[in-house]
Design a protein around this motif. Structure first.
Motif, PDB file in Angstrom:
ATOM      1  N   GLY A  75     -61.038  26.878 -24.491  1.00 21.83           N
ATOM      2  CA  GLY A  75     -62.467  27.061 -24.295  1.00 21.83           C
ATOM      3  C   GLY A  75     -63.162  25.738 -24.057  1.00 21.83           C
ATOM      4  O   GLY A  75     -62.533  24.696 -23.911  1.00 21.83           O
ATOM      5  N   SER A  76     -64.490  25.759 -23.989  1.00 20.95           N
ATOM      6  CA  SER A  76     -65.235  24.526 -23.778  1.00 20.95           C
ATOM      7  C   SER A  76     -66.632  24.669 -24.351  1.00 20.95           C
ATOM      8  O   SER A  76     -67.065  25.768 -24.718  1.00 20.95           O
ATOM      9  CB  SER A  76     -65.330  24.189 -22.281  1.00 20.95           C
ATOM     10  N   ALA A  77     -67.313  23.551 -24.397  1.00 18.77           N
ATOM     11  CA  ALA A  77     -68.728  23.563 -24.728  1.00 18.77           C
ATOM     12  C   ALA A  77     -69.490  24.308 -23.632  1.00 18.77           C
ATOM     13  O   ALA A  77     -68.915  24.649 -22.597  1.00 18.77           O
ATOM     14  CB  ALA A  77     -69.228  22.125 -24.850  1.00 18.77           C
ATOM     15  N   PRO A  78     -70.809  24.577 -23.815  1.00 16.84           N
ATOM     16  CA  PRO A  78     -71.564  25.275 -22.777  1.00 16.84           C
ATOM     17  C   PRO A  78     -71.387  24.622 -21.408  1.00 16.84           C
ATOM     18  O   PRO A  78     -71.382  23.399 -21.280  1.00 16.84           O
ATOM     19  CB  PRO A  78     -73.011  25.163 -23.266  1.00 16.84           C
ATOM     20  N   ALA A  79     -71.207  25.456 -20.383  1.00 18.57           N
ATOM     21  CA  ALA A  79     -70.923  24.970 -19.032  1.00 18.57           C
ATOM     22  C   ALA A  79     -71.630  25.859 -18.027  1.00 18.57           C
ATOM     23  O   ALA A  79     -71.969  27.013 -18.314  1.00 18.57           O
ATOM     24  CB  ALA A  79     -69.414  24.986 -18.770  1.00 18.57           C
ATOM     25  N   TYR A  80     -71.835  25.312 -16.826  1.00 15.31           N
ATOM     26  CA  TYR A  80     -72.386  26.110 -15.730  1.00 15.31           C
ATOM     27  C   TYR A  80     -71.283  27.042 -15.218  1.00 15.31           C
ATOM     28  O   TYR A  80     -70.111  26.655 -15.207  1.00 15.31           O
ATOM     29  CB  TYR A  80     -72.874  25.186 -14.602  1.00 15.31           C
ATOM     30  N   PRO A  81     -71.628  28.268 -14.789  1.00 19.55           N
ATOM     31  CA  PRO A  81     -70.587  29.176 -14.273  1.00 19.55           C
ATOM     32  C   PRO A  81     -69.739  28.533 -13.175  1.00 19.55           C
ATOM     33  O   PRO A  81     -70.246  27.861 -12.289  1.00 19.55           O
ATOM     34  CB  PRO A  81     -71.410  30.349 -13.727  1.00 19.55           C
ATOM     35  N   GLY A  82     -68.447  28.767 -13.249  1.00 16.38           N
ATOM     36  CA  GLY A  82     -67.482  28.112 -12.379  1.00 16.38           C
ATOM     37  C   GLY A  82     -66.554  27.276 -13.246  1.00 16.38           C
ATOM     38  O   GLY A  82     -66.447  27.482 -14.455  1.00 16.38           O
ATOM     39  N   TYR A  83     -65.872  26.314 -12.637  1.00 14.73           N
ATOM     40  CA  TYR A  83     -64.875  25.520 -13.357  1.00 14.73           C
ATOM     41  C   TYR A  83     -65.237  24.042 -13.446  1.00 14.73           C
ATOM     42  O   TYR A  83     -64.662  23.312 -14.238  1.00 14.73           O
ATOM     43  CB  TYR A  83     -63.507  25.652 -12.659  1.00 14.73           C
ATOM     44  N   MET A  84     -66.214  23.610 -12.667  1.00 18.14           N
ATOM     45  CA  MET A  84     -66.465  22.174 -12.510  1.00 18.14           C
ATOM     46  C   MET A  84     -67.054  21.513 -13.748  1.00 18.14           C
ATOM     47  O   MET A  84     -66.936  20.296 -13.906  1.00 18.14           O
ATOM     48  CB  MET A  84     -67.398  21.925 -11.330  1.00 18.14           C
ATOM     49  N   THR A  85     -67.697  22.265 -14.623  1.00 21.17           N
ATOM     50  CA  THR A  85     -68.311  21.646 -15.799  1.00 21.17           C
ATOM     51  C   THR A  85     -67.663  22.097 -17.102  1.00 21.17           C
ATOM     52  O   THR A  85     -68.154  21.770 -18.181  1.00 21.17           O
ATOM     53  CB  THR A  85     -69.830  21.928 -15.850  1.00 21.17           C
ATOM     54  N   ARG A  86     -66.555  22.786 -17.028  1.00 22.13           N
ATOM     55  CA  ARG A  86     -65.867  23.204 -18.252  1.00 22.13           C
ATOM     56  C   ARG A  86     -65.259  21.979 -18.944  1.00 22.13           C
ATOM     57  O   ARG A  86     -64.407  21.298 -18.393  1.00 22.13           O
ATOM     58  CB  ARG A  86     -64.776  24.220 -17.939  1.00 22.13           C
ATOM     59  N   PRO A 121     -68.345  24.089  -4.648  1.00 21.64           N
ATOM     60  CA  PRO A 121     -68.413  23.917  -6.085  1.00 21.64           C
ATOM     61  C   PRO A 121     -69.098  22.634  -6.576  1.00 21.64           C
ATOM     62  O   PRO A 121     -69.467  22.573  -7.748  1.00 21.64           O
ATOM     63  CB  PRO A 121     -66.943  23.909  -6.531  1.00 21.64           C
ATOM     64  N   TYR A 122     -69.232  21.598  -5.740  1.00 20.25           N
ATOM     65  CA  TYR A 122     -69.846  20.366  -6.244  1.00 20.25           C
ATOM     66  C   TYR A 122     -71.222  20.630  -6.845  1.00 20.25           C
ATOM     67  O   TYR A 122     -71.618  19.993  -7.819  1.00 20.25           O
ATOM     68  CB  TYR A 122     -69.973  19.326  -5.123  1.00 20.25           C
ATOM     69  N   ARG A 123     -71.966  21.602  -6.269  1.00 25.10           N
ATOM     70  CA  ARG A 123     -73.321  21.860  -6.734  1.00 25.10           C
ATOM     71  C   ARG A 123     -73.363  22.320  -8.181  1.00 25.10           C
ATOM     72  O   ARG A 123     -74.388  22.182  -8.858  1.00 25.10           O
ATOM     73  CB  ARG A 123     -73.999  22.877  -5.817  1.00 25.10           C
ATOM     74  N   GLU A 124     -72.239  22.876  -8.686  1.00 21.35           N
ATOM     75  CA  GLU A 124     -72.196  23.281 -10.094  1.00 21.35           C
ATOM     76  C   GLU A 124     -72.546  22.109 -11.010  1.00 21.35           C
ATOM     77  O   GLU A 124     -73.203  22.288 -12.046  1.00 21.35           O
ATOM     78  CB  GLU A 124     -70.799  23.804 -10.454  1.00 21.35           C
ATOM     79  N   ILE A 125     -72.097  20.916 -10.633  1.00 21.85           N
ATOM     80  CA  ILE A 125     -72.350  19.736 -11.471  1.00 21.85           C
ATOM     81  C   ILE A 125     -73.837  19.399 -11.470  1.00 21.85           C
ATOM     82  O   ILE A 125     -74.441  19.145 -12.521  1.00 21.85           O
ATOM     83  CB  ILE A 125     -71.499  18.554 -10.989  1.00 21.85           C
ATOM     84  N   GLY A 126     -74.460  19.412 -10.286  1.00 29.60           N
ATOM     85  CA  GLY A 126     -75.885  19.128 -10.212  1.00 29.60           C
ATOM     86  C   GLY A 126     -76.713  20.140 -10.967  1.00 29.60           C
ATOM     87  O   GLY A 126     -77.704  19.784 -11.634  1.00 29.60           O
ATOM     88  N   LEU A 127     -76.347  21.411 -10.894  1.00 24.67           N
ATOM     89  CA  LEU A 127     -77.102  22.440 -11.601  1.00 24.67           C
ATOM     90  C   LEU A 127     -76.926  22.327 -13.106  1.00 24.67           C
ATOM     91  O   LEU A 127     -77.856  22.607 -13.877  1.00 24.67           O
ATOM     92  CB  LEU A 127     -76.681  23.822 -11.097  1.00 24.67           C
ATOM     93  N   PHE A 128     -75.747  21.915 -13.545  1.00 19.97           N
ATOM     94  CA  PHE A 128     -75.535  21.640 -14.968  1.00 19.97           C
ATOM     95  C   PHE A 128     -76.467  20.517 -15.430  1.00 19.97           C
ATOM     96  O   PHE A 128     -77.133  20.615 -16.468  1.00 19.97           O
ATOM     97  CB  PHE A 128     -74.072  21.257 -15.191  1.00 19.97           C
ATOM     98  N   LEU A 129     -76.537  19.451 -14.627  1.00 23.10           N
ATOM     99  CA  LEU A 129     -77.382  18.306 -15.004  1.00 23.10           C
ATOM    100  C   LEU A 129     -78.863  18.604 -14.839  1.00 23.10           C
ATOM    101  O   LEU A 129     -79.703  17.937 -15.450  1.00 23.10           O
ATOM    102  CB  LEU A 129     -76.981  17.077 -14.188  1.00 23.10           C
ATOM    103  N   LYS A 130     -79.196  19.594 -14.035  1.00 22.54           N
ATOM    104  CA  LYS A 130     -80.598  20.014 -13.927  1.00 22.54           C
ATOM    105  C   LYS A 130     -81.108  20.517 -15.265  1.00 22.54           C
ATOM    106  O   LYS A 130     -82.296  20.344 -15.597  1.00 22.54           O
ATOM    107  CB  LYS A 130     -80.710  21.107 -12.858  1.00 22.54           C
ATOM    108  N   THR A 131     -80.225  21.128 -16.035  1.00 18.12           N
ATOM    109  CA  THR A 131     -80.577  21.591 -17.383  1.00 18.12           C
ATOM    110  C   THR A 131     -80.321  20.503 -18.425  1.00 18.12           C
ATOM    111  O   THR A 131     -81.170  20.223 -19.263  1.00 18.12           O
ATOM    112  CB  THR A 131     -79.761  22.847 -17.734  1.00 18.12           C
ATOM    113  N   HIS A 132     -79.142  19.871 -18.334  1.00 21.60           N
ATOM    114  CA  HIS A 132     -78.753  18.847 -19.320  1.00 21.60           C
ATOM    115  C   HIS A 132     -79.100  17.469 -18.759  1.00 21.60           C
ATOM    116  O   HIS A 132     -78.216  16.661 -18.430  1.00 21.60           O
ATOM    117  CB  HIS A 132     -77.264  18.969 -19.636  1.00 21.60           C
ATOM    118  N   ARG A 133     -80.393  17.187 -18.684  1.00 21.34           N
ATOM    119  CA  ARG A 133     -80.874  15.985 -18.001  1.00 21.34           C
ATOM    120  C   ARG A 133     -80.382  14.694 -18.636  1.00 21.34           C
ATOM    121  O   ARG A 133     -80.250  13.667 -17.965  1.00 21.34           O
ATOM    122  CB  ARG A 133     -82.410  15.985 -18.000  1.00 21.34           C
TER     123      ARG A 133
END
Length: 322
Positions: free
Chosen positions: A135-146, A227-239
């Motif tokens: 498992g992982s800490a909270p992540a954006y849907p997909g695999y890039m931020t797991r 999938p690269y955008r998953e990282i940006g969307l994760f950081l949009k929340t976790h600034r």
């Protein structure tokens, strides 16, 4: 989509600004050492497919953490002597599919080992069969931020380790010639082939097609595509976590693995590719450590790259190596 990245003459000179961690080699040596503490336990079960020219084996081996990873081994029917070996990694979201698929490489007279990608296999193709039990800490849907909170926890630490172990498993079969091993793949599979090419020193060739997982600092700020955008969307929340994320990704950047490449390589890039922008591909190609390297450029193509044209190019190119 028209051209959106650097002009071709600038791409040929482009170098990534991705910062390599000082302990990059130590991190991966420790990771692989821990994986090898588990028995590889590679098992090859024959599959009845109805095919007459290709024999297929259902493979299970121990990957990262000793976790079971699946694959297919395909051999030309009737082979009695060890064959050149092609180990292939899959694109993002795909799985190993069904046993009668992906017959190209075995049809060229080579052994073909296709690794399933843990946790994936439900986006396209015939499906996957390998779980990711971590498992992982909270992540954006997909695999890039797991597990992107730390390199030790990151999803691709497990997948890249599985890739190295896949080479070891494929080489353990008596009808594969370990001295003539090639790794290749498309998109995510291309990125994994670069990583494995940097970690396995005795390959005879590496062929990444429109590779993913390269030059993260540029990729995540240049393209809006997944999938690269998953990282940006994760950081949009976790600034507040940008520096932490950049540090984690630096351990998995294809640019750093490429610098350790010790085999001839055939890359490909498509100049209209917004999924894996051409500058990120050239970043890995320009860093590749072996002087025998070529990149095929498809001027008016998106992420499909050269498609069947590049498949044919890879078949021709590999005749010189395996």
């Amino acid at each position: 989509m028209a051209l959106f990245d650097l002009p071709l003459d600038e791409l040929r000179a482009y170098r990534s600004e991705s910062a390599e961690p000082e302990d990059f080699d130590t991190f991966w040596e420790k990771t692989l050492q821990e994986a090898r503490e588990h028995d590889l336990d590679a098992r090859f079960e024959p599959v009845e497919t109805g095919l007459t020219t290709i024999e297929v084996y259902d493979v299970t081996f121990a990957g990262f953490g000793g976790h079971p990873v699946k694959g297919w081994l395909r051999l030309p029917a009737g082979a009695t002597e060890p064959l050149p070996l092609v180990v292939e990694f899959l694109g993002y979201g795909g799985g190993r599919g069904l046993p009668h698929e992906s017959l190209l490489w075995a049809s060229t007279g080579r052994a073909h080992f296709l690794m399933d990608t843990r946790g994936q296999g439900s986006t396209w193709g015939g499906g996957g069969d390998t779980a990711d039990p971590v498992g992982s800490a909270p992540a954006y849907p997909g695999y890039m931020t797991r597990g992107i909170d730390a390199p030790e926890n990151y999803y691709y630490r497990r997948v890249i380790t599985d890739g190295v172990r896949a080479v070891e498993a494929a080489r353990s079969h008596p009808l594969t010639d370990a001295t003539r091993t090639v790794v290749l793949g498309d998109s995510q599979g291309g990125g994994l082939s670069i990583a494995v090419g940097g970690l396995v020193p005795d390959l005879v060739a590496v062929a990444p097609n429109v590779p993913f997982l390269c030059d993260f600092p540029r990729a995540v700020t240049l393209t809006d595509r997944h999938p690269y955008r998953e990282i940006g969307l994760f950081l949009k929340t976790h600034r507040e976590r940008a520096a932490e994320v950049r540090r984690t990704l630096s351990y998995f950047d294809g640019v750093h693995f490429a610098a350790r490449g010790r085999a001839p390589a055939l890359f490909s890039a498509a100049l209209e590719d917004q999924t894996c922008p051409p500058s990120t591909v050239f970043a890995a190609f320009n860093a590749w450590g072996h002087e025998d390297k070529t990149i095929d450029v498809y001027d008016f193509n998106d992420h499909e790259g050269g498609g069947p044209f590049h498949e044919a190019a890879r078949v021709r190119w590999l005749r010189s190596y395996a």
